[in-house]
Design an enzyme around this catalytic site. Structure first.
Site, short mmCIF file in Angstrom:
data_model
loop_
_atom_site.label_atom_id
_atom_site.label_comp_id
_atom_site.label_asym_id
_atom_site.label_seq_id
_atom_site.Cartn_x
_atom_site.Cartn_y
_atom_site.Cartn_z
N THR A 56 -4.11 3.35 -6.69
CA THR A 56 -3.41 3.10 -5.41
C THR A 56 -2.59 4.37 -5.09
O THR A 56 -3.14 5.30 -4.53
CB THR A 56 -2.51 1.84 -5.44
OG1 THR A 56 -1.63 1.92 -6.54
CG2 THR A 56 -3.35 0.59 -5.54
N LYS A 74 -4.33 2.30 -14.33
CA LYS A 74 -3.75 2.77 -13.07
C LYS A 74 -2.28 2.37 -13.06
O LYS A 74 -1.89 1.38 -13.68
CB LYS A 74 -4.49 2.19 -11.86
CG LYS A 74 -4.39 0.70 -11.62
CD LYS A 74 -3.19 0.17 -10.88
CE LYS A 74 -2.89 0.91 -9.61
NZ LYS A 74 -1.66 0.24 -8.98
N THR A 131 2.37 -4.03 -18.12
CA THR A 131 2.67 -3.32 -16.88
C THR A 131 1.39 -2.72 -16.34
O THR A 131 0.56 -2.28 -17.09
CB THR A 131 3.67 -2.18 -17.13
OG1 THR A 131 3.54 -1.73 -18.46
CG2 THR A 131 5.08 -2.63 -16.89
N GLU A 179 5.77 8.08 -9.60
CA GLU A 179 5.92 8.54 -8.21
C GLU A 179 6.99 9.63 -8.11
O GLU A 179 8.15 9.39 -8.43
CB GLU A 179 6.21 7.35 -7.31
CG GLU A 179 4.97 6.47 -7.16
CD GLU A 179 5.21 5.14 -6.47
OE1 GLU A 179 4.25 4.56 -5.96
OE2 GLU A 179 6.37 4.69 -6.45
N ASN A 215 7.89 6.15 -1.30
CA ASN A 215 8.18 4.74 -1.15
C ASN A 215 8.85 4.35 0.16
O ASN A 215 8.96 3.16 0.48
CB ASN A 215 9.00 4.25 -2.34
CG ASN A 215 8.11 4.12 -3.54
OD1 ASN A 215 7.16 3.35 -3.50
ND2 ASN A 215 8.39 4.89 -4.57
N SER A 262 3.47 -0.92 -0.54
CA SER A 262 2.79 -1.33 -1.78
C SER A 262 3.04 -2.78 -2.08
O SER A 262 3.97 -3.36 -1.57
CB SER A 262 3.26 -0.48 -2.95
OG SER A 262 4.59 -0.79 -3.28
#
Lengths: 412, 412
Positions: B160, B186, B197, B284, B407, B412
């Site tokens: 993603t 991922k 997780t 991220e 973000n 998401s």
């Protein structure tokens, strides 16, 4: 430093309070061209109460002041900004003792009657030699009308990363006697509720026994300073002091639940609430003030826990910064608590529009009004998690580039 | 999308595993010009185990797959990227049933033998009509040598916000028989350990009963996926699957503690550890990989809890982003847990240099070598909190402007 876009228009007009003296000074220890020392003196007969950080690594001044507050009496509070005197070991305890001994000499009182608050860098030894030379003048100034500092000066002297001075006040009546309450606070980052957060000083001329003060303080603290978060990080130095000079001359009410104190409690809650929200408004990098209402929980504690999980989620906070009505992240934040909230019980409103009900998006979902709400400065989220009677309101801010810039550079 | 500066140089060369088929397809549901569907097929006689998110708002596919994994057997795992099918109520359950029924028809097996994993936006209904048309071709491709997908293709199809595909492998021996283990994963944001997780798939040709697989998986998971964090936010869809085709033909060892599995357990741990760290490397906005070693705790659980409190602190992470050796924030993060660690017991090393001992800065403190270490990509923090035997290692990344940019824009 750019002033937060969420700052109030101006510092409120705070009256002086009989029996409470204020004085400030600039030691130059860390900041140049501004005050960084605040002395608050209390007339004899004053009562005090305090709530302090629950951190395991509480700073030396917190450990000291907690003991003084427990006696219910104090002669003064000395505060320095720029060095937290935290994680400084026996050297930190020695620094506190040097400060209170010196002040006790000047004030002609016991060292054990002086409370200390420090805020700033953690882990750096506090060099008291840079501060003590200012104590004589502080004591001298604090009680001389016209020479002493205003609440605004006091609020400015305790700032660290704060972009504006924070103050609030209220009037109330106890048994027909007019009472004044004034408060100041500092805080902007390292803000997460755990019994007490940041530094707060609330002064009143009411005459109240210290145990009554303590009960009033703890109650109001739950719905104010303990209901805010900026970044989920709890300070080593959080302290809130409530000091009462008794100069108003009201009957000292002996029970915190006495109806005579109803108005006082309400006014105290309003002042503390106002200060707490000002801290969120000055949250590091904040561009939006987020109010989160939780209802339907089994009790208030659970409701607040859920509210804070949402308020602390970096993904919720960045979505708000991006003006994205990404309510899926609210669901995620509730779920990650792992306290057994069934998805089917969850309903979510944003800006007064229902977006999800009974565990899924509403059939009539229309993002337009929600997207419009997200572009504003005031963001309202409401979450119902069942049909319990527990409710709570918490406040947070968005997580922006400003937070990163401030904290990747500033050493706090 | 810019590739993370912490990305490995290239995707590793992963061998095919006998009995495990891979196929990918591009539905175009959310992403254009890339695969977003992954089918993994398992030869009959395969065993499986899984660990799943502990979130209260676990997604429909998680709830379904947990039940299948509990049976220890499965014929396939279907994964879609772009829509998490989370918080979608009864409609979400229906979508899962449509997917497994369709696949069961094509594979000629029971619907209850198919596991499902979904990743992407939370709260949006999953339109299965956009996915089902690709299932026949996926089933056809999965088991045809030369047509089927590589592990690299598979790792790409499940991305993603990931900036690179994540894979790892290891070889080992069980009772003299050569065993291969390959894994892909991922994950980049909404990463916080809570039993499991992100999405992870580890395939092996070993022959092992499902309960043995499960024990091996849970053990390795603790030190790998459960020891990482990017942003403290736990996903609604986290799942890790361990699948074993049995094609290696080793003796099916009946006890996870059997010494015959020592090498296998070690190899599995290495693969999962490698994948977990790759997720942090792709955190991220990450520019630095932070390894935190905690020692001296009363037990491993406490050590990990302290490590994660440090790893999740926005103030610690922004200081690292700013290359600031602000170790006072590490003290704050330990203290805020409120689990009774005395300040005096805390010692801190950064990059192998002692900065604090016994509750205060070391007398010989020299910031130069620490500041130099902070400028690197690999940051090592070591914290001792006493003389207990509990130790743990956790990994995190720094918190940068990149995290905010990603973000505040991506849903998401």
């Amino acid at each position: 430093m750019t002033i937060s876009p969420l700052a109030p228009e101006h510092f409120p007009d705070l009256p002086t309070i009989a029996g409470i003296g204020l004085a400030t000074a600039a030691s130059g220890m860390r900041y140049q061209g501004r005050d960084d020392l605040l002395l608050i003196t209390l007339a004899s007969g004053s009562t005090v109460a305090g709530v302090f950080t629950q951190s395991d690594t509480a700073a030396a001044p917190v450990i000291w002041s907690r003991k003084v507050a427990d006696t219910g009496k104090a002669a003064a509070i000395i505060t320095n900004a720029g060095n937290a005197n935290a994680f400084t070991g026996s050297r930190g305890d020695k620094a506190v003792r040097e400060m209170v001994s010196s002040l006790a000499n000047h004030l002609d009182c016991k060292a054990e009657a002086i409370m200390v608050a420090s805020t700033g860098v953690i882990g750096e030894p506090l060099d008291t030699a840079a501060l003590l030379p200012y104590f004589a003048a502080l004591v001298n100034d604090a009680n001389i009308q016209g020479v002493n500092a205003s609440w605004h000066d006091a609020a400015n002297a305790i700032r660290t990363t704060d972009t504006f001075a924070k103050g609030a006040h209220a009037s109330c009546i106890i048994d027909g006697v007019a009472i004044t309450i004034c408060g100041i606070a500092k805080g902007s980052g390292m803000i997460a509720p755990n019994m007490a957060t940041m530094l707060g000083y609330i002064g009143t001329d009411a005459a109240l026994p210290s145990d009554v003060l303590g009960r009033c303080l703890r109650r109001a603290n739950g719905d104010s300073f303990n209901s805010i978060t900026v970044d989920s990080d709890t300070s080593t130095n959080d302290s809130v002091f409530l000091i009462a000079s008794g100069k108003a001359g009201n009957r000292p009410v002996a029970d915190a639940d006495d109806l005579a104190l109803k108005d006082f409690r309400k006014a105290l809650a309003a002042v503390m609430n106002d200060l707490a929200i000002q801290i969120v408004r000055d949250g590091e990098g904040a561009t939006k003030l987020v109010t989160i209402d939780i209802t339907g929980a089994k009790d208030k504690t659970t409701a607040r826990k859920i509210g804070l999980a949402i308020a602390n989620s970096p993904l919720v906070k960045t979505a708000i910064a991006g003006e994205d009505a990404n309510w899926g992240r609210i669901v995620m934040a509730i779920g990650k608590l792992g306290i057994g909230i069934p998805s089917d019980a969850i309903s979510i409103d944003i800006g007064g529009c229902r977006v999800a009900r009974d565990g899924m998006r509403v059939a009539e979902y229309d993002e337009a009004p929600i997207a419009a709400h997200m572009t504003g400065q005031m963001i309202d989220l409401a979450v119902s998690i069942g049909d319990g009677l527990g409710a709570a309101r918490v406040w947070t801010c968005d997580l922006t580039h400003g937070y990163i810039s401030i904290n990747a550079d500033y050493r706090s």
